[in-house]
Design a protein around this motif. Structure first.
Motif, mmCIF file in Angstrom:
data_model
loop_
_atom_site.group_PDB
_atom_site.id
_atom_site.type_symbol
_atom_site.label_atom_id
_atom_site.label_comp_id
_atom_site.label_asym_id
_atom_site.label_seq_id
_atom_site.Cartn_x
_atom_site.Cartn_y
_atom_site.Cartn_z
ATOM 1 N N GLU B 190 45.136 32.462 31.760
ATOM 2 C CA GLU B 190 45.027 32.362 29.934
ATOM 3 C C GLU B 190 45.923 31.682 29.508
ATOM 4 O OE1 GLU B 190 44.936 36.145 28.802
ATOM 5 O OE2 GLU B 190 43.973 36.935 30.472
ATOM 6 N N LYS B 191 46.724 31.353 29.500
ATOM 7 C CA LYS B 191 47.941 29.702 28.871
ATOM 8 C C LYS B 191 47.094 28.872 29.145
ATOM 9 C CE LYS B 191 50.764 28.344 26.324
ATOM 10 N NZ LYS B 191 51.197 28.776 24.853
ATOM 11 N N VAL B 192 46.898 28.628 30.337
ATOM 12 C CA VAL B 192 46.746 27.312 30.742
ATOM 13 C C VAL B 192 45.292 27.312 30.531
ATOM 14 C CG1 VAL B 192 46.522 25.802 33.047
ATOM 15 C CG2 VAL B 192 48.024 27.189 32.864
ATOM 16 N N ARG B 193 44.136 28.316 30.840
ATOM 17 C CA ARG B 193 43.061 28.250 30.320
ATOM 18 C C ARG B 193 42.691 27.413 28.397
ATOM 19 N NH1 ARG B 193 38.983 29.831 33.569
ATOM 20 N NH2 ARG B 193 40.395 30.869 34.685
ATOM 21 N N SER B 194 43.689 28.589 28.051
ATOM 22 C CA SER B 194 43.843 28.445 26.814
ATOM 23 C C SER B 194 44.108 26.289 26.284
ATOM 24 C CB SER B 194 44.762 29.261 25.831
ATOM 25 O OG SER B 194 45.854 28.759 26.150
ATOM 26 N N MET B 195 45.010 26.229 27.597
ATOM 27 C CA MET B 195 45.611 24.642 27.167
ATOM 28 C C MET B 195 44.200 23.830 26.674
ATOM 29 S SD MET B 195 49.073 24.976 28.555
ATOM 30 C CE MET B 195 49.911 23.323 28.218
ATOM 31 N N PHE B 196 42.670 24.210 28.247
ATOM 32 C CA PHE B 196 41.830 23.470 27.956
ATOM 33 C C PHE B 196 41.345 22.825 26.814
ATOM 34 C CE2 PHE B 196 41.118 25.098 33.380
ATOM 35 C CZ PHE B 196 42.477 24.257 32.997
ATOM 36 N N ASP B 197 41.530 24.434 26.658
ATOM 37 C CA ASP B 197 40.169 24.081 24.753
ATOM 38 C C ASP B 197 41.319 23.094 23.740
ATOM 39 O OD1 ASP B 197 39.200 26.069 25.975
ATOM 40 O OD2 ASP B 197 40.374 27.981 24.798
ATOM 41 N N LYS B 198 42.060 22.935 24.247
ATOM 42 C CA LYS B 198 43.175 21.530 23.163
ATOM 43 C C LYS B 198 43.107 20.739 23.920
ATOM 44 C CE LYS B 198 46.005 24.707 21.131
ATOM 45 N NZ LYS B 198 47.301 25.392 21.657
ATOM 46 N N GLY B 199 42.252 20.779 24.629
ATOM 47 C CA GLY B 199 42.429 19.371 25.632
ATOM 48 C C GLY B 199 43.215 18.810 26.816
ATOM 49 N N VAL B 200 43.954 19.356 27.214
ATOM 50 C CA VAL B 200 44.573 18.822 27.890
ATOM 51 C C VAL B 200 44.047 18.584 29.642
ATOM 52 C CG1 VAL B 200 45.447 20.936 29.200
ATOM 53 C CG2 VAL B 200 47.012 19.942 28.937
ATOM 54 N N THR B 201 45.152 18.042 29.676
ATOM 55 C CA THR B 201 44.761 17.633 31.015
ATOM 56 C C THR B 201 45.638 17.678 32.292
ATOM 57 O OG1 THR B 201 44.213 14.864 29.931
ATOM 58 C CG2 THR B 201 44.595 14.979 32.923
ATOM 59 N N VAL B 202 44.847 18.093 33.515
ATOM 60 C CA VAL B 202 45.382 19.450 34.273
ATOM 61 C C VAL B 202 45.937 18.682 36.108
ATOM 62 C CG1 VAL B 202 46.313 21.112 35.369
ATOM 63 C CG2 VAL B 202 45.408 21.283 33.197
ATOM 64 N N LEU B 203 46.820 18.442 36.422
ATOM 65 C CA LEU B 203 46.636 18.314 37.729
ATOM 66 C C LEU B 203 47.209 19.666 38.606
ATOM 67 C CD1 LEU B 203 46.875 14.896 36.957
ATOM 68 C CD2 LEU B 203 47.007 14.443 39.141
ATOM 69 N N PHE B 204 46.260 20.135 39.102
ATOM 70 C CA PHE B 204 46.819 21.056 40.017
ATOM 71 C C PHE B 204 47.034 21.088 41.849
ATOM 72 C CE2 PHE B 204 44.889 25.935 40.537
ATOM 73 C CZ PHE B 204 46.528 26.447 40.420
ATOM 74 N N VAL B 205 47.662 21.474 41.917
ATOM 75 C CA VAL B 205 48.109 21.862 43.263
ATOM 76 C C VAL B 205 47.635 23.132 43.600
ATOM 77 C CG1 VAL B 205 49.601 21.807 45.539
ATOM 78 C CG2 VAL B 205 49.657 19.850 44.319
ATOM 79 N N SER B 206 47.287 23.129 45.241
ATOM 80 C CA SER B 206 47.246 25.083 44.941
ATOM 81 C C SER B 206 46.734 25.231 46.285
ATOM 82 C CB SER B 206 46.542 25.572 43.965
ATOM 83 O OG SER B 206 46.225 27.037 44.824
ATOM 84 N N HIS B 207 47.032 25.781 47.417
ATOM 85 C CA HIS B 207 46.114 26.214 48.680
ATOM 86 C C HIS B 207 45.292 27.000 48.523
ATOM 87 C CE1 HIS B 207 48.835 24.205 50.890
ATOM 88 N NE2 HIS B 207 50.089 24.817 50.440
ATOM 89 N N SER B 208 44.843 27.807 47.254
ATOM 90 C CA SER B 208 44.186 28.907 47.462
ATOM 91 C C SER B 208 42.542 28.452 46.448
ATOM 92 C CB SER B 208 44.801 30.562 46.264
ATOM 93 O OG SER B 208 43.861 30.667 45.073
ATOM 94 N N THR B 209 41.872 28.113 47.017
ATOM 95 C CA THR B 209 40.324 27.283 46.398
ATOM 96 C C THR B 209 39.884 28.197 45.047
ATOM 97 O OG1 THR B 209 39.665 28.907 48.459
ATOM 98 C CG2 THR B 209 39.654 26.393 48.639
ATOM 99 N N ASP B 210 39.779 29.664 45.315
ATOM 100 C CA ASP B 210 39.662 30.436 44.282
ATOM 101 C C ASP B 210 40.209 30.085 43.162
ATOM 102 O OD1 ASP B 210 38.085 31.998 45.896
ATOM 103 O OD2 ASP B 210 39.336 33.846 46.183
ATOM 104 N N GLN B 211 41.170 29.850 42.834
ATOM 105 C CA GLN B 211 41.935 29.275 41.802
ATOM 106 C C GLN B 211 41.429 28.233 41.450
ATOM 107 O OE1 GLN B 211 46.459 29.369 42.436
ATOM 108 N NE2 GLN B 211 46.476 30.741 40.392
ATOM 109 N N VAL B 212 41.538 27.344 42.438
ATOM 110 C CA VAL B 212 40.691 25.705 42.056
ATOM 111 C C VAL B 212 39.682 26.253 41.289
ATOM 112 C CG1 VAL B 212 40.340 23.331 42.904
ATOM 113 C CG2 VAL B 212 41.809 24.543 43.467
ATOM 114 N N ARG B 213 38.602 27.026 41.961
ATOM 115 C CA ARG B 213 37.483 26.659 41.002
ATOM 116 C C ARG B 213 37.110 27.496 39.967
ATOM 117 N NH1 ARG B 213 35.845 28.786 46.219
ATOM 118 N NH2 ARG B 213 33.825 27.723 47.754
ATOM 119 N N ARG B 214 38.058 28.520 39.695
ATOM 120 C CA ARG B 214 38.260 28.624 38.334
ATOM 121 C C ARG B 214 38.748 27.943 37.049
ATOM 122 N NH1 ARG B 214 40.664 34.070 40.751
ATOM 123 N NH2 ARG B 214 42.548 33.129 40.160
#
Lengths: 287, 247
Positions: B190-214
């Motif tokens: 949720e915290k990361v999501r709330s940072m999206f609204d402020k226009g943060v750019t994210v590089l995200f490494v994950s093995h879970s495609t669910d998380q990447v989709r979300r």
């Protein structure tokens, strides 16, 4: 392609200056951390900064003025003489040893976050100097003790206006420690053996620096050249200059020695920084 | 169009596998004299190029050893590319393995300032964020306990709280959203999501495609140091799932 290629390889030097300003907080924090953690969990805490030099001085004085004989002849006040030497030597060896290990000890950070790497040797030397400056109070206390209570035994001991000038050899000591620390920290990244070699070297340094003896008292016989070799050691001159401010009767401020140490220190910094700058991008592959 | 947040331009990274092992003089000299100083070359990244615009969230997928972490380290400025260049605009907060800048003998409180300084922030600035960090990390009284007595979840929580509290422009997340208990995981997402609204750019490494989709709107797949797919997160994730199932 070629342009971006070269741009990727080296960050221009002026960016380092800008970075140093940005990362001044990090330098502050590491200095603070090193001082705080050094004596944490010991009962006497910061008191050890005073007690340690005091106790080693007592040990050295007991050994060399009684057991091993005549080291102390011709010295204004042998305990103070020993204390000056031991403070300078210990500061140099501790600063350089800590700077040497600093890059390896911070491996986990250097591998994860971009920080200008010289911050680590620099802040370790700085932290050691803060404790060194605090430990100078023991010199003041010991001096005051002999000056007030042992007046008859040491009539040549005088308080002089030169005392505050100890700041000059201390600054030289800082430059020298920083320069040597930078060189050692680079070497230690590539060859861990340096740590063990340097340990032995420091022992040698302790004996060739006149901490507990006076060079003019040495029985060199026909080997006068040995005296010259001793004087090549920059610490010899730093100790000498330091003593000339504290024990004014018996030591003269030596301008030649001053110039020699200054050149040596600045040289070590130039070599250290150049070496560090050239090699720092490879650190991450070796730590 | 504003300046892109991250530009990765034809980046290649070469490791000399042998040179990572020799770290004492004896070994070096023996190998030098016997001329056995030959290196096995290994290209961890091969000619990678992509651009991330401001406010974009890009997911990086790939199997173990594909070069994901190497890529993030290059973006974070820790590794110098052998060829090519990387440029980042704005403040970058690397969350590669949380708590890398921590000192184990230091208490949580002291570590907050140390970690903040490692990212280049002043003590004063961190002080203004201090309450927020402590509250988010849910450490309570543990904040004055040395870090060596923390559980790994607590360390991760503290690291996450600091790195997100400073409101960076670019956030690098290396499988960090999989730490902590389920409750904290939800909270940090949720915290990361709330940072999206402020226009943060994210590089995200994950093995879970669910998380990447979300979380992400774009994604790339790395395989043996090369980009084999890039584009819209949904499509790329579908492709990745296909790859996984084929194996």
């Amino acid at each position: 392609m070629n342009e971006s290629n070269s741009a990727a390889k080296k960050i221009p030097l002026k960016n380092y200056v800008k970075n140093a300003y940005k990362y001044r907080y990090l330098i502050q924090e590491i200095v603070r951390k090193n001082i705080k953690l050094q004596y944490r969990n010991s009962f006497l805490g910061m008191f050890w900064t005073f007690l340690q030099p005091l106790f080693t001085m007592i040990v050295l004085v007991l050994m060399f003025s009684n057991v091993f004989g005549s080291s102390s002849s011709g010295v204004v006040c042998y305990p103070i003489y020993v204390l000056c030497g031991r403070l300078i030597y210990e500061c140099f060896s501790q600063s350089t040893k800590r700077a040497m290990r600093s890059i390896r000890n911070s491996a986990s950070i250097i591998k994860k976050v971009y920080v200008p790497k010289y911050v680590y040797p620099l802040s370790n030397v700085l932290a050691n100097f803060v404790t060194f400056l605090i430990s100078l109070t023991v010199l003041v206390v010991v001096f005051a003790f002999f000056y007030i209570f042992q007046r008859e035994a040491y009539p040549d001991l005088v308080l002089s206006w030169k005392f505050p000038l100890i700041i000059v050899p201390i600054l030289l000591l800082f430059l020298l420690s920083f320069g040597c620390g930078m060189i050692l920290s680079v070497l230690n990244v590539f060859f861990k053996d340096i740590e063990y070699i340097y340990e032995v070297f420091c022992m040698l340094l302790f004996y060739i620096t006149p901490v507990f003896y006076k060079v003019s008292n040495l029985n060199l016989g026909g080997k006068a050249w040995f005296g010259y070799i001793l004087k090549l050691n920059p610490l010899y001159w730093i100790v000498d200059l330091f003593r000339s401010c504290v024990l004014v009767n018996g030591f003269d401020w030596n301008w030649k020695g001053f110039a020699y140490v200054l050149a040596f220190s600045v040289g070590s910094i130039l070599v250290g920084c150049y070496f560090f700058y050239k090699k720092q991008d490879k650190f991450i592959l070796h730590i | 169009m504003a300046k892109p947040a991250v530009v990765v331009d034809h980046v290649s990274i070469l490791f000399n596998l042998n040179s990572e092992k020799i770290d004492n003089i004896k070994e070096y000299f023996i190998k030098f004299i016997t001329r056995k100083l030959h290196y096995t070359e290994f290209w961890a990244l091969k000619d990678i190029s992509f651009t991330v615009e401001k406010g974009e969230r890009i997911g990086i997928l790939g199997f173990n050893g594909a070069g994901k972490s190497t890529l993030l380290k290059t973006v974070a400025g820790v590794l110098k590319p052998t060829k090519g260049s990387v440029s980042v605009s704005g403040v970058i907060a690397p969350l590669l393995e949380l708590g890398a800048g921590f000192d184990m003998n230091y208490s949580g409180k002291e570590n907050i300032f140390l970690y903040g300084a490692t990212m280049g922030y002043s003590r004063k600035f961190i002080e203004s964020k201090y309450d927020e960090i402590v509250e988010f990390s849910e450490l309570g009284d543990f904040i004055n306990v040395p870090l060596k007595n923390y559980s790994s979840g607590m360390r991760a929580r503290l690291g996450f709280a600091i790195a997100t509290a400073v409101e960076p422009d670019v956030l690098i997340l290396d499988e960090v959203l999989s730490v902590g208990d389920a409750k904290f995981r939800k909270k940090s997402e949720e915290k990361v999501r709330s940072m999206f609204d402020k226009g943060v750019t994210v590089l995200f490494v994950s093995h879970s495609t669910d998380q990447v989709r979300r979380l992400c709107n774009k994604a790339i797949i790395l395989k043996k140091g090369e980009i084999i797919a890039s584009g819209d997160a949904m499509e790329v994730c579908a492709k990745y799932d296909e790859l996984v199932n084929k194996k």
